[in-house]
Design a protein around this motif. Structure first.
Motif, PDB file in Angstrom:
ATOM      1  N   ALA A 152       0.823  -1.208   0.000  1.00 37.04           N
ATOM      2  CA  ALA A 152       0.000   0.000   0.000  1.00 37.04           C
ATOM      3  C   ALA A 152       0.857   1.259   0.000  1.00 37.04           C
ATOM      4  CB  ALA A 152      -0.937  -0.011   1.198  1.00 37.04           C
ATOM      5  N   TYR A 153       2.028   1.175   0.603  1.00 42.57           N
ATOM      6  CA  TYR A 153       2.940   2.313   0.575  1.00 42.57           C
ATOM      7  C   TYR A 153       3.390   2.595  -0.857  1.00 42.57           C
ATOM      8  CZ  TYR A 153       7.084   5.162   1.712  1.00 42.57           C
ATOM      9  OH  TYR A 153       8.020   6.170   1.787  1.00 42.57           O
ATOM     10  N   ARG A 154       3.601   1.544  -1.634  1.00 41.96           N
ATOM     11  CA  ARG A 154       4.021   1.709  -3.027  1.00 41.96           C
ATOM     12  C   ARG A 154       2.873   2.186  -3.920  1.00 41.96           C
ATOM     13  NH1 ARG A 154       7.748   3.082  -5.819  1.00 41.96           N
ATOM     14  NH2 ARG A 154       8.295   4.169  -3.945  1.00 41.96           N
ATOM     15  N   THR A 155       1.631   1.836  -3.568  1.00 43.12           N
ATOM     16  CA  THR A 155       0.483   2.207  -4.406  1.00 43.12           C
ATOM     17  C   THR A 155      -0.541   2.943  -3.551  1.00 43.12           C
ATOM     18  OG1 THR A 155      -1.290   1.351  -5.770  1.00 43.12           O
ATOM     19  CG2 THR A 155      -0.350  -0.207  -4.219  1.00 43.12           C
ATOM     20  N   SER A 156      -1.491   2.234  -2.925  1.00 43.00           N
ATOM     21  CA  SER A 156      -2.450   2.817  -1.991  1.00 43.00           C
ATOM     22  C   SER A 156      -3.205   1.674  -1.329  1.00 43.00           C
ATOM     23  CB  SER A 156      -3.438   3.749  -2.694  1.00 43.00           C
ATOM     24  OG  SER A 156      -4.363   3.012  -3.473  1.00 43.00           O
ATOM     25  N   PHE A 157      -3.791   1.951  -0.166  1.00 45.96           N
ATOM     26  CA  PHE A 157      -4.528   0.873   0.501  1.00 45.96           C
ATOM     27  C   PHE A 157      -5.772   0.497  -0.315  1.00 45.96           C
ATOM     28  CE2 PHE A 157      -6.593   4.645   2.343  1.00 45.96           C
ATOM     29  CZ  PHE A 157      -7.944   4.302   2.281  1.00 45.96           C
ATOM     30  N   ARG A 158      -6.352   1.449  -1.042  1.00 44.56           N
ATOM     31  CA  ARG A 158      -7.536   1.144  -1.853  1.00 44.56           C
ATOM     32  C   ARG A 158      -7.207   0.133  -2.946  1.00 44.56           C
ATOM     33  NH1 ARG A 158      -8.041   6.665  -0.792  1.00 44.56           N
ATOM     34  NH2 ARG A 158      -9.948   7.210   0.357  1.00 44.56           N
ATOM     35  N   LYS A 159      -6.041   0.309  -3.606  1.00 44.85           N
ATOM     36  CA  LYS A 159      -5.675  -0.618  -4.677  1.00 44.85           C
ATOM     37  C   LYS A 159      -5.352  -2.005  -4.128  1.00 44.85           C
ATOM     38  CE  LYS A 159      -4.160   2.815  -8.041  1.00 44.85           C
ATOM     39  NZ  LYS A 159      -3.072   3.306  -8.923  1.00 44.85           N
ATOM     40  N   VAL A 160      -4.788  -2.056  -2.935  1.00 46.01           N
ATOM     41  CA  VAL A 160      -4.527  -3.359  -2.311  1.00 46.01           C
ATOM     42  C   VAL A 160      -5.850  -4.021  -1.952  1.00 46.01           C
ATOM     43  CG1 VAL A 160      -3.510  -4.521  -0.311  1.00 46.01           C
ATOM     44  CG2 VAL A 160      -2.242  -2.702  -1.477  1.00 46.01           C
ATOM     45  N   ASN A 161      -6.776  -3.254  -1.394  1.00 49.96           N
ATOM     46  CA  ASN A 161      -8.095  -3.815  -1.055  1.00 49.96           C
ATOM     47  C   ASN A 161      -8.821  -4.274  -2.307  1.00 49.96           C
ATOM     48  OD1 ASN A 161      -7.657  -3.264   1.637  1.00 49.96           O
ATOM     49  ND2 ASN A 161      -8.812  -1.345   1.636  1.00 49.96           N
ATOM     50  N   ASP A 162      -8.787  -3.467  -3.364  1.00 46.78           N
ATOM     51  CA  ASP A 162      -9.484  -3.832  -4.605  1.00 46.78           C
ATOM     52  C   ASP A 162      -8.887  -5.081  -5.238  1.00 46.78           C
ATOM     53  OD1 ASP A 162     -11.093  -1.640  -4.257  1.00 46.78           O
ATOM     54  OD2 ASP A 162     -10.056  -0.369  -5.715  1.00 46.78           O
ATOM     55  N   ALA A 163      -7.544  -5.255  -5.107  1.00 49.14           N
ATOM     56  CA  ALA A 163      -6.887  -6.425  -5.701  1.00 49.14           C
ATOM     57  C   ALA A 163      -7.032  -7.666  -4.830  1.00 49.14           C
ATOM     58  CB  ALA A 163      -5.408  -6.116  -5.938  1.00 49.14           C
ATOM     59  N   GLY A 164      -7.507  -7.491  -3.618  1.00 43.93           N
ATOM     60  CA  GLY A 164      -7.625  -8.624  -2.699  1.00 43.93           C
ATOM     61  C   GLY A 164      -6.270  -9.127  -2.224  1.00 43.93           C
ATOM     62  N   GLY A 165      -5.295  -8.261  -2.214  1.00 44.89           N
ATOM     63  CA  GLY A 165      -3.936  -8.621  -1.808  1.00 44.89           C
ATOM     64  C   GLY A 165      -2.931  -7.764  -2.554  1.00 44.89           C
ATOM     65  N   VAL A 166      -1.726  -8.253  -2.692  1.00 47.48           N
ATOM     66  CA  VAL A 166      -0.677  -7.499  -3.384  1.00 47.48           C
ATOM     67  C   VAL A 166      -0.982  -7.443  -4.877  1.00 47.48           C
ATOM     68  CG1 VAL A 166       1.773  -7.405  -3.940  1.00 47.48           C
ATOM     69  CG2 VAL A 166       1.052  -8.157  -1.667  1.00 47.48           C
ATOM     70  N   PRO A 167      -1.124  -6.249  -5.467  1.00 52.28           N
ATOM     71  CA  PRO A 167      -1.324  -6.167  -6.915  1.00 52.28           C
ATOM     72  C   PRO A 167      -0.132  -6.759  -7.663  1.00 52.28           C
ATOM     73  CG  PRO A 167      -1.864  -4.079  -5.854  1.00 52.28           C
ATOM     74  CD  PRO A 167      -1.183  -4.925  -4.820  1.00 52.28           C
ATOM     75  N   PRO A 168      -0.367  -7.404  -8.805  1.00 58.07           N
ATOM     76  CA  PRO A 168       0.727  -8.064  -9.542  1.00 58.07           C
ATOM     77  C   PRO A 168       1.926  -7.154  -9.810  1.00 58.07           C
ATOM     78  CG  PRO A 168      -1.386  -8.690 -10.468  1.00 58.07           C
ATOM     79  CD  PRO A 168      -1.675  -7.629  -9.443  1.00 58.07           C
ATOM     80  N   LYS A 169       1.674  -5.892 -10.093  1.00 65.55           N
ATOM     81  CA  LYS A 169       2.753  -4.959 -10.418  1.00 65.55           C
ATOM     82  C   LYS A 169       3.766  -4.824  -9.287  1.00 65.55           C
ATOM     83  CE  LYS A 169       3.493  -0.120 -11.796  1.00 65.55           C
ATOM     84  NZ  LYS A 169       2.805   1.158 -12.136  1.00 65.55           N
ATOM     85  N   TYR A 170       3.346  -5.092  -8.048  1.00 70.82           N
ATOM     86  CA  TYR A 170       4.207  -4.832  -6.885  1.00 70.82           C
ATOM     87  C   TYR A 170       4.675  -6.115  -6.193  1.00 70.82           C
ATOM     88  CZ  TYR A 170       2.287  -0.244  -7.738  1.00 70.82           C
ATOM     89  OH  TYR A 170       1.915   0.933  -8.345  1.00 70.82           O
ATOM     90  N   ARG A 171       4.493  -7.254  -6.850  1.00 73.10           N
ATOM     91  CA  ARG A 171       4.861  -8.514  -6.204  1.00 73.10           C
ATOM     92  C   ARG A 171       6.374  -8.644  -6.034  1.00 73.10           C
ATOM     93  NH1 ARG A 171       0.369 -12.322  -9.304  1.00 73.10           N
ATOM     94  NH2 ARG A 171      -1.426 -11.589  -8.044  1.00 73.10           N
ATOM     95  N   ASP A 172       7.146  -8.221  -7.019  1.00 74.94           N
ATOM     96  CA  ASP A 172       8.602  -8.298  -6.879  1.00 74.94           C
ATOM     97  C   ASP A 172       9.081  -7.417  -5.725  1.00 74.94           C
ATOM     98  OD1 ASP A 172       8.780 -10.056  -8.961  1.00 74.94           O
ATOM     99  OD2 ASP A 172       9.397  -8.570 -10.456  1.00 74.94           O
ATOM    100  N   TYR A 173       8.542  -6.207  -5.659  1.00 77.40           N
ATOM    101  CA  TYR A 173       8.907  -5.304  -4.563  1.00 77.40           C
ATOM    102  C   TYR A 173       8.543  -5.935  -3.216  1.00 77.40           C
ATOM    103  CZ  TYR A 173       8.283  -1.426  -1.263  1.00 77.40           C
ATOM    104  OH  TYR A 173       8.315  -0.633  -0.154  1.00 77.40           O
ATOM    105  N   CYS A 174       7.348  -6.464  -3.123  1.00 71.24           N
ATOM    106  CA  CYS A 174       6.909  -7.051  -1.852  1.00 71.24           C
ATOM    107  C   CYS A 174       7.701  -8.303  -1.497  1.00 71.24           C
ATOM    108  CB  CYS A 174       5.410  -7.359  -1.911  1.00 71.24           C
ATOM    109  SG  CYS A 174       4.395  -5.859  -1.831  1.00 71.24           S
ATOM    110  N   ALA A 175       8.163  -9.022  -2.494  1.00 66.14           N
ATOM    111  CA  ALA A 175       9.017 -10.185  -2.218  1.00 66.14           C
ATOM    112  C   ALA A 175      10.324  -9.747  -1.581  1.00 66.14           C
ATOM    113  CB  ALA A 175       9.270 -10.960  -3.506  1.00 66.14           C
ATOM    114  N   ARG A 176      10.865  -8.623  -2.061  1.00 65.59           N
ATOM    115  CA  ARG A 176      12.092  -8.109  -1.448  1.00 65.59           C
ATOM    116  C   ARG A 176      11.835  -7.660  -0.014  1.00 65.59           C
ATOM    117  NH1 ARG A 176      12.335  -5.315  -6.274  1.00 65.59           N
ATOM    118  NH2 ARG A 176      12.191  -3.275  -5.221  1.00 65.59           N
ATOM    119  N   VAL A 177      10.727  -6.962   0.202  1.00 64.95           N
ATOM    120  CA  VAL A 177      10.391  -6.531   1.563  1.00 64.95           C
ATOM    121  C   VAL A 177      10.237  -7.745   2.470  1.00 64.95           C
ATOM    122  CG1 VAL A 177       8.636  -5.422   2.996  1.00 64.95           C
ATOM    123  CG2 VAL A 177       9.322  -4.358   0.846  1.00 64.95           C
TER     124      VAL A 177
END
Length: 523
Positions: A485-510
């Motif tokens: 959500a920091y990379r995008t927004s909490f609304r987009k995370v809620n709408d995607a039902g989890g980590v949006p595909p675009k940010y999966r690599d970033y979240c894997a590093r985190v």
């Protein structure tokens, strides 16, 4: 004021007999203002002073405990010591103003107002002609502290103030500690360039870090070399390299790098301050005698004319013609509350010396591992940013993992193509909403560079906003979802039902760094 102030105080605000006139400096937790006296007060008071506002009446308990301890140290020293080479405190006040929650309960230190600092002088005039005489006065101040049984703990150019007559005063006593026999106990963080090698890997216990007067002697040696030559006595272009050089020096695998321009008298003296072990360092009284002789005078220095315009970043000091201070960051006016000025990268964690079990700096060790490369200089900011949030999902390890993924802990990151800057990759128009501790947006969009003392607390505030706005029941680690959500927004995370595909690599590093930085018992 163009800088975001930790404690915003409007012009004309009154506390005690003082009326606020204009801002002087700010840091992560407190702000300093010039004030004029409007009434009699208690005892002899000057017509003007520096008011240091510290918000000790609001905030989370853990965050306020750290700040309260620092305030108590400074007040205790000021109340017990009256010495001509120490900045004077006239009184302490507590703001009683329920109608103004941002100020109600704040502690106010009424301090002697300086005209500049050694840091500002060296930034605009390296190797000043009055340097030796100023060093004699600085050493005299150290001797006064040590005779009274106190260790300064954070001697550096920013904490040496210059008065109207050009004389020097020591300031910033919130790291000072009273001796208990041969040792004192001080908070576990200081400026790495002025920290002796034995403290770079020292254990930090419940009472803090054990420190001796010899730590101030080392710091004086570094400060004197910088004042006399414009260079540090250990090699390296950045603090990280100089820290590594200090470790190598202590191990006996490298030597000092004294400047060829160092005068002979000082060339013989400074190695006595900069010894590999504390036991070999010169004592303060002997040091004072040698410094006085090397300076060639026991008289006060002539009146200094501070430069009309200081060099450096646009956020650093601006001086009026004739040397009067107009506006300063704390790097230039050292009242001991941190700095918003542009800062160099911190020293990286160094391994313990062979044959010892001592660990690196361990601020917040129960929640943030000390052996995985989190820069020690950022640990207090990281831990306190997490502690300021009541959400259990916003942890020091999460903040550290995100900083690693965002910038690899680079405070000077600049990515204009994405409009992202600093250690937390802030976009200025977004940072505007999180930069102020009082939760109000900044009056204008802030401009980079964004130093860590601004970026990291702001990240903590934003994460604390995100955490409760994530939908319940989302799959995956809530901490990683906060990062998404920091990379995008909490609304987009809620709408995607989890980590949006675009940010999966970033979240894997985190997630990877989160596992590395979290102590095993807290995963």
């Amino acid at each position: 004021m163009t800088e975001p102030y930790a404690v915003p105080v409007p012009r004309g605000y009154r506390v005690g007999v003082w009326e606020v006139r204009r801002p002087l400096a700010t840091g992560a937790f407190g702000s300093v203002y010039e004030a004029r006296r409007t009434g009699g007060g208690h005892g002899p008071l000057p017509q003007s002073a520096a008011l240091k506002f510290l918000p000790t009446g609001t905030g989370t308990p853990r965050r306020l405990t750290h700040l309260r301890e620092l305030v108590d140290r400074e007040v205790a020293l000021h109340r017990r010591l009256r010495r001509p080479r120490l900045i004077r405190m006239y009184e302490t006040l507590t703001v009683d103003d329920p109608a103004c929650p941002a100020l109600d309960g704040a502690t106010v230190l009424v301090l002697e107002k300086a005209e500049g600092s050694l840091a500002a002088l060296l930034a605009s005039c390296p190797r000043p002609a009055d340097g030796p005489a100023l060093l004699a006065q600085i050493c005299e101040g150290l001797a006064q502290l040590h005779r009274a049984g106190w260790v300064h703990g954070d001697l550096k150019p920013a904490n040496v103030l210059l008065m109207r007559d050009g004389s020097a005063r020591l300031a910033d006593f919130n790291m000072a500690a009273e001796l208990e026999g041969t040792h004192a106990y001080s908070p576990g963080f200081s400026t790495s360039d002025y920290t002796p090698p034995e403290l770079l890997w020292s254990e930090i216990g419940e009472r803090g870090r054990r420190i001796r007067p010899s730590a101030d002697v080392w710091a004086f040696g570094v400060l004197a070399h910088l004042t006399l030559t414009g260079a540090f006595p250990l090699p390296g272009g950045i603090p990280t390299a100089r820290r590594d050089a200090a470790v190598a020096y202590a191990r006996g695998t490298a030597g000092l790098c004294l400047s060829p321009g160092l005068p002979d008298a000082w060339r013989a003296l400074l190695p006595l301050c900069l010894t590999r072990t504390h036991a070999d360092r010169i004592g303060t009284e002997a040091l004072l005698r040698r410094v006085t002789a090397a300076a060639g005078t026991a008289r006060p220095p002539r009146v200094l004319r501070l430069p009309a315009r200081a060099a450096g970043h646009r956020h650093r000091t601006r001086l009026l013609t004739g040397g009067l201070l107009a506006t300063a960051a704390v790097a230039a006016l050292g009242y001991g509350i941190g700095t918003l000025a542009h800062e160099p990268p911190p020293a990286e964690t160094s391994a313990a010396l062979p044959g010892t079990s001592a660990a690196p700096a361990t601020y917040g060790a129960p929640e943030l591992r000390t052996d995985q490369g989190v820069p020690p200089s950022y640990r207090p900011l990281i831990v306190d940013a997490a502690h300021a949030c009541p959400s259990a999902d916003v942890t020091p390890a999460l903040v550290a993992a995100m900083l690693k993924a965002e910038s690899d802990f680079d405070p000077n990151l600049s990515d204009p193509a994405k409009d992202e800057y600093g250690i937390a990759r802030w976009t200025p128009r977004v940072l505007r909403w999180w930069i102020r501790p009082d939760g109000q947006p900044a009056a204008t969009v802030p401009r980079p560079p964004f130093p860590a003392r601004v970026s990291i607390p702001a990240m903590g505030r934003y994460l604390c906003f995100i955490a409760p706005n994530l939908a319940p029941g989302l799959p995956g680690d809530r901490r990683v979802l906060i990062a998404a959500a920091y990379r995008t927004s909490f609304r987009k995370v809620n709408d995607a039902g989890g980590v949006p595909p675009k940010y999966r690599d970033y979240c894997a590093r985190v997630a990877h760094y989160l596992k590395e930085y979290t102590p095993p018992g807290r995963r």
